[in-house]
Design a protein around this motif. Structure first.
Motif, PDB file in Angstrom:
ATOM      1  N   THR A  83      71.548 -48.733 116.112  1.00  0.00           N
ATOM      2  CA  THR A  83      72.655 -47.785 116.898  1.00  0.00           C
ATOM      3  C   THR A  83      72.758 -48.508 118.379  1.00  0.00           C
ATOM      4  OG1 THR A  83      70.814 -46.483 115.890  1.00  0.00           O
ATOM      5  CG2 THR A  83      71.833 -45.509 118.207  1.00  0.00           C
ATOM      6  N   GLN A  84      73.627 -47.893 118.619  1.00  0.00           N
ATOM      7  CA  GLN A  84      74.212 -49.175 119.724  1.00  0.00           C
ATOM      8  C   GLN A  84      72.425 -48.385 121.280  1.00  0.00           C
ATOM      9  OE1 GLN A  84      77.982 -48.484 121.808  1.00  0.00           O
ATOM     10  NE2 GLN A  84      77.161 -48.927 123.718  1.00  0.00           N
ATOM     11  N   LEU A  85      72.502 -49.798 121.382  1.00  0.00           N
ATOM     12  CA  LEU A  85      70.971 -49.941 122.711  1.00  0.00           C
ATOM     13  C   LEU A  85      71.324 -49.507 124.091  1.00  0.00           C
ATOM     14  CD1 LEU A  85      68.365 -51.139 122.639  1.00  0.00           C
ATOM     15  CD2 LEU A  85      69.472 -52.943 124.389  1.00  0.00           C
ATOM     16  N   VAL A  86      72.327 -48.732 124.079  1.00  0.00           N
ATOM     17  CA  VAL A  86      72.326 -48.200 125.059  1.00  0.00           C
ATOM     18  C   VAL A  86      73.995 -47.100 125.518  1.00  0.00           C
ATOM     19  CG1 VAL A  86      72.201 -48.245 128.068  1.00  0.00           C
ATOM     20  CG2 VAL A  86      70.963 -49.442 126.956  1.00  0.00           C
ATOM     21  N   THR A  87      74.148 -45.985 125.629  1.00  0.00           N
ATOM     22  CA  THR A  87      75.632 -45.323 125.517  1.00  0.00           C
ATOM     23  C   THR A  87      75.759 -45.566 127.169  1.00  0.00           C
ATOM     24  OG1 THR A  87      75.750 -44.555 123.268  1.00  0.00           O
ATOM     25  CG2 THR A  87      76.517 -43.555 124.634  1.00  0.00           C
ATOM     26  N   PHE A  88      76.952 -45.774 128.150  1.00  0.00           N
ATOM     27  CA  PHE A  88      77.169 -45.292 129.114  1.00  0.00           C
ATOM     28  C   PHE A  88      78.593 -46.031 128.673  1.00  0.00           C
ATOM     29  CE2 PHE A  88      77.413 -45.393 133.525  1.00  0.00           C
ATOM     30  CZ  PHE A  88      76.622 -44.315 133.579  1.00  0.00           C
ATOM     31  N   GLY A  89      79.529 -45.436 129.369  1.00  0.00           N
ATOM     32  CA  GLY A  89      81.455 -45.542 129.431  1.00  0.00           C
ATOM     33  C   GLY A  89      81.105 -44.518 130.459  1.00  0.00           C
TER      34      GLY A  89
ATOM     35  N   GLN B 172      68.919 -65.338 138.295  1.00  0.00           N
ATOM     36  CA  GLN B 172      68.210 -64.420 137.680  1.00  0.00           C
ATOM     37  C   GLN B 172      68.266 -65.285 136.501  1.00  0.00           C
ATOM     38  OE1 GLN B 172      70.523 -63.203 140.040  1.00  0.00           O
ATOM     39  NE2 GLN B 172      69.604 -61.384 140.213  1.00  0.00           N
ATOM     40  N   ASP B 173      67.143 -64.707 134.890  1.00  0.00           N
ATOM     41  CA  ASP B 173      68.074 -64.896 133.585  1.00  0.00           C
ATOM     42  C   ASP B 173      68.398 -63.608 133.687  1.00  0.00           C
ATOM     43  OD1 ASP B 173      66.176 -67.712 133.707  1.00  0.00           O
ATOM     44  OD2 ASP B 173      64.953 -66.420 133.242  1.00  0.00           O
ATOM     45  N   VAL B 174      69.113 -63.486 132.956  1.00  0.00           N
ATOM     46  CA  VAL B 174      69.775 -62.158 132.988  1.00  0.00           C
ATOM     47  C   VAL B 174      70.568 -61.831 131.168  1.00  0.00           C
ATOM     48  CG1 VAL B 174      71.020 -62.025 134.908  1.00  0.00           C
ATOM     49  CG2 VAL B 174      72.074 -63.197 133.013  1.00  0.00           C
ATOM     50  N   MET B 175      69.582 -60.375 131.118  1.00  0.00           N
ATOM     51  CA  MET B 175      69.990 -59.716 129.478  1.00  0.00           C
ATOM     52  C   MET B 175      71.088 -58.697 129.906  1.00  0.00           C
ATOM     53  SD  MET B 175      69.320 -60.140 126.541  1.00  0.00           S
ATOM     54  CE  MET B 175      67.297 -60.621 125.336  1.00  0.00           C
ATOM     55  N   VAL B 176      72.841 -58.997 129.365  1.00  0.00           N
ATOM     56  CA  VAL B 176      73.594 -58.443 129.110  1.00  0.00           C
ATOM     57  C   VAL B 176      73.965 -57.620 128.136  1.00  0.00           C
ATOM     58  CG1 VAL B 176      76.003 -58.635 129.421  1.00  0.00           C
ATOM     59  CG2 VAL B 176      74.591 -60.133 130.576  1.00  0.00           C
ATOM     60  N   VAL B 177      74.419 -56.420 128.782  1.00  0.00           N
ATOM     61  CA  VAL B 177      74.659 -55.115 127.709  1.00  0.00           C
ATOM     62  C   VAL B 177      75.829 -54.480 127.564  1.00  0.00           C
ATOM     63  CG1 VAL B 177      73.372 -53.022 126.215  1.00  0.00           C
ATOM     64  CG2 VAL B 177      71.811 -54.956 127.676  1.00  0.00           C
ATOM     65  N   GLN B 178      76.789 -54.813 126.617  1.00  0.00           N
ATOM     66  CA  GLN B 178      78.029 -54.364 126.730  1.00  0.00           C
ATOM     67  C   GLN B 178      77.858 -52.940 126.036  1.00  0.00           C
ATOM     68  OE1 GLN B 178      80.326 -56.025 127.591  1.00  0.00           O
ATOM     69  NE2 GLN B 178      81.595 -55.016 127.317  1.00  0.00           N
ATOM     70  N   THR B 179      78.206 -52.012 126.672  1.00  0.00           N
ATOM     71  CA  THR B 179      78.316 -50.527 126.868  1.00  0.00           C
ATOM     72  C   THR B 179      79.889 -49.528 126.501  1.00  0.00           C
ATOM     73  OG1 THR B 179      77.896 -49.526 128.652  1.00  0.00           O
ATOM     74  CG2 THR B 179      75.709 -50.475 128.228  1.00  0.00           C
ATOM     75  N   GLN B 180      80.858 -50.100 126.629  1.00  0.00           N
ATOM     76  CA  GLN B 180      81.460 -50.245 126.264  1.00  0.00           C
ATOM     77  C   GLN B 180      82.952 -50.786 126.573  1.00  0.00           C
ATOM     78  OE1 GLN B 180      83.937 -46.836 127.637  1.00  0.00           O
ATOM     79  NE2 GLN B 180      85.614 -48.006 128.527  1.00  0.00           N
ATOM     80  N   GLY B 181      83.921 -51.269 125.862  1.00  0.00           N
ATOM     81  CA  GLY B 181      85.238 -51.950 125.342  1.00  0.00           C
ATOM     82  C   GLY B 181      84.930 -53.168 125.404  1.00  0.00           C
ATOM     83  N   ARG B 182      85.481 -54.348 125.826  1.00  0.00           N
ATOM     84  CA  ARG B 182      85.381 -56.374 125.127  1.00  0.00           C
ATOM     85  C   ARG B 182      85.100 -56.671 126.574  1.00  0.00           C
ATOM     86  NH1 ARG B 182      89.441 -56.808 120.145  1.00  0.00           N
ATOM     87  NH2 ARG B 182      89.623 -54.262 119.580  1.00  0.00           N
TER      88      ARG B 182
ATOM     89  N   ASP C 238      89.451 -46.365 128.356  1.00  0.00           N
ATOM     90  CA  ASP C 238      88.851 -46.275 127.125  1.00  0.00           C
ATOM     91  C   ASP C 238      88.927 -48.272 126.641  1.00  0.00           C
ATOM     92  OD1 ASP C 238      88.129 -43.491 126.382  1.00  0.00           O
ATOM     93  OD2 ASP C 238      90.095 -43.579 124.545  1.00  0.00           O
ATOM     94  N   ASP C 239      89.739 -48.638 127.318  1.00  0.00           N
ATOM     95  CA  ASP C 239      89.065 -50.404 127.238  1.00  0.00           C
ATOM     96  C   ASP C 239      89.033 -51.017 128.102  1.00  0.00           C
ATOM     97  OD1 ASP C 239      91.649 -49.945 124.598  1.00  0.00           O
ATOM     98  OD2 ASP C 239      92.529 -49.703 126.484  1.00  0.00           O
ATOM     99  N   TRP C 240      87.899 -50.014 129.613  1.00  0.00           N
ATOM    100  CA  TRP C 240      87.491 -50.604 130.249  1.00  0.00           C
ATOM    101  C   TRP C 240      86.412 -51.390 129.087  1.00  0.00           C
ATOM    102  CZ3 TRP C 240      87.172 -47.146 135.035  1.00  0.00           C
ATOM    103  CH2 TRP C 240      88.455 -47.372 135.893  1.00  0.00           C
ATOM    104  N   SER C 241      86.086 -52.365 130.161  1.00  0.00           N
ATOM    105  CA  SER C 241      84.883 -53.187 129.428  1.00  0.00           C
ATOM    106  C   SER C 241      83.720 -53.011 130.946  1.00  0.00           C
ATOM    107  CB  SER C 241      84.909 -54.917 129.992  1.00  0.00           C
ATOM    108  OG  SER C 241      83.825 -55.778 129.875  1.00  0.00           O
TER     109      SER C 241
END
Length: 593
Positions: A112-118, A228-238, A318-321
Motif C-alpha cells: 500500500t502506497q506509503l503516503v497518499t498526497f497528490g 541533509q541525508d534525505v529519504m525521498v517519497v514519490q507521491t504522484q507522477g514520476r 495528473d502528470d505532475w510529479s
C-alpha cells in the motif's frame, strides 16, 4: 527519546544479521578515493534497488497504536528505523559514514502506497491554510536558486496575498514547500513524526519538504548537494533521478561540499566529471517508491525523460510529479564532529590549526569567525579519511564518554596532520593549550547533546501539535477554508503560520544558545543581542510590485559591529546596513559553525 548504549560486538553482529536477513539494505561500500567506474553502475543499480517495502516491525506497530496513528505511519516508522540501523552499521570505527550508499525501495504489487498526497490533497491544503512556496530557478553559470512563486500578489490584505493553486499552475520551475510536514497538518505531520521517532536519536531533527514539478520538465533540479541525508517519497507522477559520488573537494577547495550547485556555485555535469564524480545510481521513481540519498552526494532530476516512450503525450495535472523529501537534519544543526571541534576550540581559547595564526594573534587569542573561506579551504584539503570523520554526524545513542573520546582523538589527528607542534610558542598565557583535553571534550559533547535533545523535543512537539490540530478540525462543525468571505477569527488564529512560529522561535533560541556558548570567553566586543553570524542563511524583506513586502532567501556576508548586516540576496546583489527587523532567521547553521 530513550538513550541507548552500544551493545557488545557479537550482539550487534547478531542483530545485524537478523535485521538484514528480513530487510536487506546496501552492504557495499563507497570509496571516495576511487569512485565506482561507469561500468559498475548496472551492478550497483541491481544491488541498491529493493523490490518491495520491508515487513512492518512489531515495535513500529506498537508505536503507531500508542500514538493513535494509522498503519501506514507504522510502516513509515519501521522504514526509518531500518534506515537508522543502516546509518549506525555504516559508521566505521573512526566515526566515518563514508560507506553509506544511496538505495531505492520500490512500492511492490502487494504494498500500500506509503503516503497518499497528490494534486487533490494539495488543493485542499491550500484552501484550508495559509501556505507559501518557493520556485527553483537556474541561470547560466550559476547554481540552483530560489525565488517566490508567482510574479505578483493579488492584493495587500492578509488573505488576499496568500498562495493560490493557480500560482502553481503558472510556475515554470519546481515549486518547493519547505517544512510542509509542520505547516500541512494532515497526513504529512504524522509522516514527519513517524520518521523522527523511527530514527531513534540518530538525528536531532527531521524536516519534510514537498516538491511539485510539471510532467514535462527537462530539468527539475540541476546537479547540487545537500546538508541533509534525505529519504525521498514519490507521491504522484514520476521523477527521474541521477545520483553521483561526492566530487573531489581539492578541485574546488573553497566550496562548501554540502552546498555545491547552489547560489553562485555552478555544478554542471561537466564539472562533476572533472572533479572525479561518477554516476552511482540512475532511477525513475513511481508513486510509492522511496529513494535514500546521503548528504554531499550530488544529484539531479527531471520529469520529461520519464516519458521517452510517449513522444506525443499531452501533460496534465495528473502528470505532475510530487514527492516528499524527508531531511535528516544533523549538519543543519551542526551536530557533527567538525562543529563540535570548532566551537570547543573557540570556547576554551585554543588556536584552530585550520585557521589563520595571524588572525589568532591579532584577536588576542581567538580565531576570527569572519575567516570562513580560509577555514573551508583547509578542511577540504585534509586527507579523505580525516575529512570524512569531521563531516560525520553525532549519534546521540552513544555515551557522552564515547563521543568525547572520539572528539579528543579527532582533534589530535587534525593537529598532527596540519603539522602543529605541541612545543610551539604560546600566543598568550591564557590560551596555552594546543589541543582539547578529555575533560573539555566531555563538556563540549554534553552541551551539544543537550541542545540536540532540545531540538529533537521541539520538532516532536511541533508535529504532535499539527496532528492534534488536524484532529480538532475534523471534529469541528466549522468548514475549514482560508477564503476571506467565510473564515472566522478562530480559524485565522489557528492557521499553521501562527502555530508553527512558536516552535521556530524555540529552535532559534536553541541555535543561539549553542552558537553563543563561547562568548563569555571571547575577547571580541559582540553585542549581547547579536544572534545572526556570518554565513547564516536568512530571509530579507523585499518590496514587491504592488508595494507589498515579500520575504526572499539571502545570506549574511557581514555581521557588523554597529548591529546592522550586509546581506547578499539570492540574485547575488548585496544590501548594506540592513537592520535586524528586516530579516528572518537564521535558517540552519551549516557545517561550519
Amino acid at each position: 527519546m530513550k538513550v541507548k548504549f552500544l551493545l557488545p560486538f557479537w550482539h550487534m553482529l547478531t542483530v545485524y544479521v537478523l535485521l538484514f536477513s528480513i530487510t536487506p539494505f546496501p552492504t557495499n561500500s563507497l570509496s571516495l578515493k576511487a569512485p565506482f567506474p561507469r561500468a559498475v553502475v548496472d551492478v550497483l543499480h541491481d544491488v541498491n534497488v529493493h523490490k518491495h517495502y520491508p515487513v512492518t516491525s512489531a515495535s513500529s506497530s506498537s508505536w503507531a497504536f500508542e500514538n493513535n496513528l494509522a498503519h501506514e505511519h507504522a510502516q513509515t516508522h519501521s522504514i526509518f528505523s531500518d534506515l537508522a540501523s543502516y546509518l549506525r552499521f555504516s559508521t566505521d570505527e573512526f566515526g566515518s559514514r563514508a560507506s553509506c550508499a544511496p538505495y531505492v525501495i520500490r512500492c511492490g504489487s502487494g504494498d500500500t502506497q506509503l503516503v497518499t498526497f497528490g494534486v487533490d490533497e494539495l488543493q485542499k491544503a491550500l484552501k484550508c491554510d495559509f501556505l507559501d512556496a518557493g520556485e527553483g530557478s537556474t541561470e547560466m553559470n550559476k547554481g540552483w536558486r530560489m525565488q517566490p512563486v508567482g510574479n505578483t500578489r493579488r492584493g495587500t490584505s492578509f488573505q488576499g496575498s496568500r498562495l493560490l493553486f493557480q500560482d502553481l499552475t503558472n510556475a515554470k520551475g519546481t515549486c518547493i514547500f519547505n517544512s510542509a510536514g509542520a505547516y500541512i497538518s494532515s497526513t504529512l505531520a504524522a509522516t514527519s513524526l513517524a520518521a523522527l521517532d523511527g530514527m531513534d536519536g540518530v538525528v536531532p531533527g527531521v524536516c519534510l519538504n514537498m516538491y511539485v514539478t510539471r510532467g514535462d520538465a527537462k530539468v527539475s533540479a540541476p546537479p547540487h548537494t545537500d546538508k541533509q541525508d534525505v529519504m525521498v517519497v514519490q507521491t504522484q507522477g514520476r521523477k527521474h533521478w541521477r545520483i553521483f559520488s561526492p566530487p573531489d573537494t581539492g578541485v574546488k577547495s573553497k566550496a562548501d561540499p554540502f552546498a555545491r550547485g547552489k547560489g553562485v556555485d555552478d555544478l554542471s555535469l561537466e564539472t562533476l566529471s572533472a572533479s572525479g564524480s561518477k554516476l552511482l545510481l540512475e532511477v525513475t521513481l513511481f508513486p510509492g517508491d522511496l529513494l535514500f540519498v546521503p548528504a554531499r552526494f550530488p544529484h539531479t532530476t527531471d520529469t520529461l525523460s520519464c516519458y521517452r516512450d510517449e513522444p506525443n503525450k499531452i501533460f496534465g495535472l495528473d502528470d505532475w510529479s510530487m514527492h516528499l523529501t524527508i531531511g535528516l537534519d544533523s549538519h543543519v544543526w551542526s551536530m557533527n564532529y567538525l562543529s563540535m571541534r570548532k566551537l570547543g576550540l573557540r570556547k576554551f581559547g585554543i588556536q584552530d590549526c585550520l585557521s589563520d595564526s595571524n588572525t589568532f594573534v591579532n584577536n588576542g587569542g581567538h580565531d576570527d569567525d569572519d575567516a570562513q573561506e580560509g577555514v573551508d579551504e583547509r578542511i577540504n584539503n585534509l586527507s579523505v579519511e580525516l575529512r570524512e570523520v569531521l563531516f560525520s554526524s553525532v549519534d546521540s545513542s552513544l555515551t557522552v564518554e564515547a563521543i568525547a573520546m572520539d572528539l579528543y582523538s579527532i582533534t589530535e589527528r587534525t593537529n598532527n596532520e596540519c603539522g602543529t607542534s605541541m612545543s610551539r610558542s604560546r600566543y598568550n598565557n591564557n590560551y596555552n593549550k594546543k589541543i582539547l583535553s578529555l575533560e573539555q571534550c566531555v563538556l563540549i559533547v554534553t552541551m551539544f547533546l543537550d541542545i540536540g535533545q532540545g531540538i529533537l523535543n521541539t520538532h516532536r512537539d511541533m508535529y504532535v501539535a499539527a496532528i492534534e490540530e488536524e484532529t480538532a478540525r475534523q471534529n469541528s462543525d466549522l468548514i475549514w477554508t482560508a477564503q476571506e468571505e467565510n473564515m472566522s477569527t478562530e480559524q485565522m488564529q489557528r492557521l499553521s503560520i501562527f502555530r508553527v512560529a512558536r516552535f521556530f522561535m524555540r529552535l532559534d533560541g536553541l541555535r543561539d544558545e549553542l552558537r553563543t556558548w563561547d562568548k563569555p570567553h571571547r575577547l571580541g566586543s559582540w553585542a549581547a543581542s547579536q544572534t545572526i553570524l556570518n554565513g547564516d542563511q536568512v530571509e530579507i524583506s523585499t518590496p514587491g510590485p504592488d508595494g507589498v513586502y515579500l520575504w526572499s532567501p539571502a545570506k549574511v556576508v557581514n555581521a557588523r559591529m554597529d548591529g546592522l548586516f550586509d546581506i547578499q540576496r539570492f540574485d547575488g546583489n548585496i544590501e548594506y546596513g540592513v537592520p535586524r527587523n528586516m530579516t528572518k532567521g537564521p535558517h540552519g547553521i551549516g557545517i561550519f559553525l
